[in-house]
Motif scaffolding. Structure first.
Motif, PDB file in Angstrom:
ATOM      1  N   ARG A   1      14.698  -4.863 -39.400  1.00 34.48           N
ATOM      2  CA  ARG A   1      14.262  -3.516 -39.033  1.00 34.48           C
ATOM      3  C   ARG A   1      15.181  -2.866 -37.993  1.00 34.48           C
ATOM      4  N   LEU A   2      16.016  -3.647 -37.326  1.00 35.17           N
ATOM      5  CA  LEU A   2      16.782  -3.133 -36.195  1.00 35.17           C
ATOM      6  C   LEU A   2      17.826  -2.086 -36.564  1.00 35.17           C
ATOM      7  N   PRO A   3      18.581  -2.253 -37.672  1.00 37.24           N
ATOM      8  CA  PRO A   3      19.606  -1.246 -37.972  1.00 37.24           C
ATOM      9  C   PRO A   3      19.078   0.173 -38.092  1.00 37.24           C
ATOM     10  N   ALA A   4      17.845   0.342 -38.521  1.00 38.46           N
ATOM     11  CA  ALA A   4      17.267   1.687 -38.621  1.00 38.46           C
ATOM     12  C   ALA A   4      17.169   2.377 -37.270  1.00 38.46           C
ATOM     13  N   HIS A   5      17.231   1.576 -36.200  1.00 35.98           N
ATOM     14  CA  HIS A   5      17.178   2.113 -34.838  1.00 35.98           C
ATOM     15  C   HIS A   5      18.535   2.004 -34.145  1.00 35.98           C
ATOM     16  N   GLY A   6      19.592   1.787 -34.949  1.00 33.96           N
ATOM     17  CA  GLY A   6      20.931   1.685 -34.383  1.00 33.96           C
ATOM     18  C   GLY A   6      21.157   0.436 -33.580  1.00 33.96           C
ATOM     19  N   ARG A   7      20.434  -0.631 -33.918  1.00 35.34           N
ATOM     20  CA  ARG A   7      20.508  -1.868 -33.137  1.00 35.34           C
ATOM     21  C   ARG A   7      21.026  -3.014 -34.012  1.00 35.34           C
ATOM     22  N   THR A   8      21.665  -3.996 -33.369  1.00 34.86           N
ATOM     23  CA  THR A   8      22.166  -5.175 -34.067  1.00 34.86           C
ATOM     24  C   THR A   8      21.193  -6.332 -33.887  1.00 34.86           C
ATOM     25  N   PRO A   9      21.267  -7.359 -34.737  1.00 31.84           N
ATOM     26  CA  PRO A   9      20.350  -8.496 -34.607  1.00 31.84           C
ATOM     27  C   PRO A   9      20.389  -9.173 -33.246  1.00 31.84           C
ATOM     28  N   ASP A  10      21.557  -9.207 -32.597  1.00 26.89           N
ATOM     29  CA  ASP A  10      21.665  -9.856 -31.296  1.00 26.89           C
ATOM     30  C   ASP A  10      20.953  -9.087 -30.192  1.00 26.89           C
ATOM     31  N   ALA A  11      20.546  -7.854 -30.469  1.00 25.40           N
ATOM     32  CA  ALA A  11      19.886  -7.039 -29.444  1.00 25.40           C
ATOM     33  C   ALA A  11      18.464  -7.484 -29.180  1.00 25.40           C
ATOM     34  N   LEU A  12      17.926  -8.359 -30.013  1.00 30.23           N
ATOM     35  CA  LEU A  12      16.542  -8.803 -29.880  1.00 30.23           C
ATOM     36  C   LEU A  12      16.475 -10.314 -30.085  1.00 30.23           C
ATOM     37  N   LYS A  13      15.831 -11.012 -29.159  1.00 29.37           N
ATOM     38  CA  LYS A  13      15.656 -12.462 -29.249  1.00 29.37           C
ATOM     39  C   LYS A  13      14.203 -12.774 -29.596  1.00 29.37           C
ATOM     40  N   VAL A  14      14.001 -13.703 -30.522  1.00 31.74           N
ATOM     41  CA  VAL A  14      12.653 -14.076 -30.960  1.00 31.74           C
ATOM     42  C   VAL A  14      12.338 -15.485 -30.476  1.00 31.74           C
ATOM     43  N   LEU A  15      11.262 -15.619 -29.710  1.00 35.32           N
ATOM     44  CA  LEU A  15      10.864 -16.912 -29.150  1.00 35.32           C
ATOM     45  C   LEU A  15       9.429 -17.237 -29.564  1.00 35.32           C
ATOM     46  N   PRO A  16       9.225 -18.049 -30.600  1.00 36.79           N
ATOM     47  CA  PRO A  16       7.876 -18.507 -30.919  1.00 36.79           C
ATOM     48  C   PRO A  16       7.314 -19.382 -29.793  1.00 36.79           C
ATOM     49  N   GLY A  17       6.000 -19.347 -29.636  1.00 32.03           N
ATOM     50  CA  GLY A  17       5.355 -20.238 -28.680  1.00 32.03           C
ATOM     51  C   GLY A  17       5.234 -21.633 -29.247  1.00 32.03           C
ATOM     52  N   VAL A  18       5.385 -22.650 -28.365  1.00 29.90           N
ATOM     53  CA  VAL A  18       5.230 -24.039 -28.795  1.00 29.90           C
ATOM     54  C   VAL A  18       4.556 -24.841 -27.684  1.00 29.90           C
ATOM     55  N   SER A  19       3.495 -25.538 -28.056  1.00 27.14           N
ATOM     56  CA  SER A  19       2.787 -26.436 -27.143  1.00 27.14           C
ATOM     57  C   SER A  19       3.169 -27.862 -27.503  1.00 27.14           C
ATOM     58  N   THR A  20       3.663 -28.634 -26.536  1.00 25.62           N
ATOM     59  CA  THR A  20       4.178 -29.964 -26.837  1.00 25.62           C
ATOM     60  C   THR A  20       3.409 -31.050 -26.087  1.00 25.62           C
ATOM     61  N   PHE A  21       3.069 -32.095 -26.825  1.00 29.12           N
ATOM     62  CA  PHE A  21       2.489 -33.305 -26.252  1.00 29.12           C
ATOM     63  C   PHE A  21       3.550 -34.393 -26.398  1.00 29.12           C
ATOM     64  N   VAL A  22       4.181 -34.749 -25.285  1.00 28.94           N
ATOM     65  CA  VAL A  22       5.365 -35.607 -25.302  1.00 28.94           C
ATOM     66  C   VAL A  22       4.991 -37.003 -24.837  1.00 28.94           C
ATOM     67  N   GLY A  23       5.395 -38.013 -25.622  1.00 29.00           N
ATOM     68  CA  GLY A  23       5.151 -39.403 -25.237  1.00 29.00           C
ATOM     69  C   GLY A  23       6.375 -40.268 -25.466  1.00 29.00           C
ATOM     70  N   ARG A  24       6.438 -41.391 -24.780  1.00 30.06           N
ATOM     71  CA  ARG A  24       7.550 -42.327 -25.000  1.00 30.06           C
ATOM     72  C   ARG A  24       7.470 -42.928 -26.396  1.00 30.06           C
ATOM     73  N   SER A  25       6.305 -42.907 -26.982  1.00 28.05           N
ATOM     74  CA  SER A  25       6.109 -43.333 -28.367  1.00 28.05           C
ATOM     75  C   SER A  25       5.191 -42.322 -29.049  1.00 28.05           C
ATOM     76  N   GLU A  26       5.140 -42.370 -30.378  1.00 32.32           N
ATOM     77  CA  GLU A  26       4.218 -41.494 -31.095  1.00 32.32           C
ATOM     78  C   GLU A  26       2.784 -41.754 -30.668  1.00 32.32           C
ATOM     79  N   ALA A  27       2.455 -43.036 -30.476  1.00 31.66           N
ATOM     80  CA  ALA A  27       1.086 -43.399 -30.106  1.00 31.66           C
ATOM     81  C   ALA A  27       0.716 -42.813 -28.748  1.00 31.66           C
ATOM     82  N   GLU A  28       1.646 -42.868 -27.793  1.00 29.30           N
ATOM     83  CA  GLU A  28       1.351 -42.312 -26.473  1.00 29.30           C
ATOM     84  C   GLU A  28       1.155 -40.800 -26.552  1.00 29.30           C
ATOM     85  N   ALA A  29       2.011 -40.127 -27.324  1.00 32.52           N
ATOM     86  CA  ALA A  29       1.872 -38.683 -27.479  1.00 32.52           C
ATOM     87  C   ALA A  29       0.530 -38.341 -28.135  1.00 32.52           C
TER      88      ALA A  29
END
Length: 459
Positions: free
Chosen positions: A260-288
């Motif tokens: 959609r950006l070119p219609a507004h005179g913008r390039t893809p690099d002009a906008l950054k997309v960051l999805p949210g991510v919730s992480t449960f981190v463990g030393r093993s899969e079982a711990e996580a």
């Protein structure tokens, strides 16, 4: 010289004592921390030491009108106003960006422009504004309204609101203030530009008595994923936070929004997309998995249904069987992108109401990963390298432990792969994100006139 390899951008989404709705009940968590400056200072310093691009504080402007005995089961009523909080955190940090949510529906643009100009000055160029339009009737009633405006109207106002705010930030050119005591001239009068705006929603005639922000404008952030939200983002946003559940959905959103950006005179690099991510981190899969199950075991069914009800437009789900399917519900004027997300998840995976709230309660519909640092880094890298994300907004399920687990476990693995910085190379949020600083419109106009004159002059 070959270009530098592309690296992820990372935000630390600070939300009370954790993004999991039952985080406040976890034995490692101090529930009172959600209203403590020391708690947020610790989180901000953790994220800055890890070289995150920014910290982010969400907000709404009302207390849910759910019955008090149901509200008492969660920590959502216990939060601080984000702009004041981030102003305090500006003094406790030096480099990390500071992104605050402010609604266009309930604050006049003058107030917003001045507050963010001040935050940007006090932080030396680290502010970001996450624009929301507010999506609930209980917020509207705090401002003398019976109900919120309809979805389309809220976004029409937001388009105009941004234009007014940017005009106010451009009240002064960057070098307007001369401080010439000998000549008795504090500023150059030719470099003051008063706003004269008459539109369908706002009438603003005046100027800020605050200098232009260090960054020109704060970084413009948006989180709406509806059609209206994407149209607004394509025109105005530089950073978009989004909730996506699968790499295919994330890739479609990412590519569709950037198309959609070119219609507004913008390039893809002009906008950054960051999805949210919730992480449960463990030393093993079982711990996580143990960490994940420990929080899941603290879920109260009434709390889970309350979360679903809020995001599905306020419909009362208490009369439906927990182990039955999500009923067919009308689309409301509230958070439409989240309504669509939850409904799609339930239909795609054939989830009961209980299974749906269990799936989304850890991060309110954002992506949840459970595993070792290598397993989580693999998933993040896959999304990043296949056109689904420019980085991620990291949502610790508990705070500070969920954030420190990511920093101590996943970040070293991302760095080993060359996917995240080891040091800051800039000082402003724009520099962290690789975004240009907006030039003042008057300067651009003068440059255009000069270029025309050069072209017209005889050889």
């Amino acid at each position: 010289m070959s270009p530098s390899p592309r690296q992820m951008h990372l935000g630390a989404f600070l939300f009370g004592v954790g993004h999991h709705l039952a985080a406040w009940r976890h034995p490692d968590v101090d529930p009172a921390g959600a209203a403590s400056l020391a708690h947020y200072q610790r989180l901000a310093r953790l994220a800055e030491a890890a070289k995150f691009d920014a910290i982010f504080c969400a907000d709404n402007v009302g207390l849910s009108d759910a019955p008090a005995h149901l509200l008492a089961r969660n920590a959502l009523p216990y939060m601080l106003e984000p702009l004041q909080l981030l102003t305090a955190l500006a003094g406790a940090t030096e480099r990390i960006g500071l992104v605050a949510t402010v609604s266009t529906s309930y604050l006049p643009p003058y107030h917003l422009a001045r507050k963010f100009a001040t935050l940007d000055r006090l932080s030396e160029g680290r502010s970001g504004w996450n624009l929301v339009t507010s999506g609930s009737d209980f917020e509207a009633r705090n401002f003398g309204l019976d109900q919120q405006a309809d979805h389309a109207s809220r976004y029409q106002r937001a388009h105009e609101y941004v234009k007014v705010a940017q005009g106010l930030w451009d009240s002064w050119e960057d070098d307007a203030f001369r401080f010439d005591a000998q000549a008795g001239q504090f500023f150059d009068p030719a470099k003051l530009h008063r706003v004269s705006h008459e539109g369908p929603h706002y009438s603003v005639h005046g100027a800020l008595q605050t200098p232009r922000p260090v960054q020109g404008y704060p970084v413009m952030v948006q989180a709406g994923s509806s059609e209206d939200g994407q149209n607004l983002a394509a025109e105005t946003a530089e950073l978009v936070f989004t909730a996506q559940q699968t790499v295919e959905e994330a890739r479609a959103f990412y590519q569709g929004l950037k198309a959609r950006l070119p219609a507004h005179g913008r390039t893809p690099d002009a906008l950054k997309v960051l999805p949210g991510v919730s992480t449960f981190v463990g030393r093993s899969e079982a711990e996580a998995q143990d960490k994940y199950e420990a929080l899941q075991s603290l879920i109260d069914p009434a709390q889970g249904l309350g979360l679903l009800s809020a995001f599905l437009g306020g419909v009362d789900l208490s009369g439906y069987p927990l182990d039955g399917p999500l009923p067919e519900l009308p689309r409301t004027e509230g958070w439409q992108s989240r309504q669509d997300l939850f409904s799609a998840m339930a239909r795609r995976d054939n989830l009961s109401l209980r299974q749906l709230y269990q799936k989304v309660i850890s991060a309110r519909g954002h992506w949840t990963l459970v595993g070792t640092p290598v397993q989580i880094a693999d998933q993040l890298e896959h999304w990043f390298q296949t056109g689904a994300a420019d980085g991620f907004n990291v949502m610790g399920p508990t705070l500070p432990h969920g954030l420190s687990d990511f920093i101590e476990g996943v970040l070293p693995e991302l760095r080993r792969r060359g996917l995240f910085r080891t040091e800051y190379t800039g000082r402003t949020l724009r520099e962290h994100l690789g975004l240009p600083r907006p030039a003042h419109p008057a300067v651009l106009a003068r440059q255009a006139i000069q270029a025309t004159e050069v072209e017209a002059s005889p050889a």
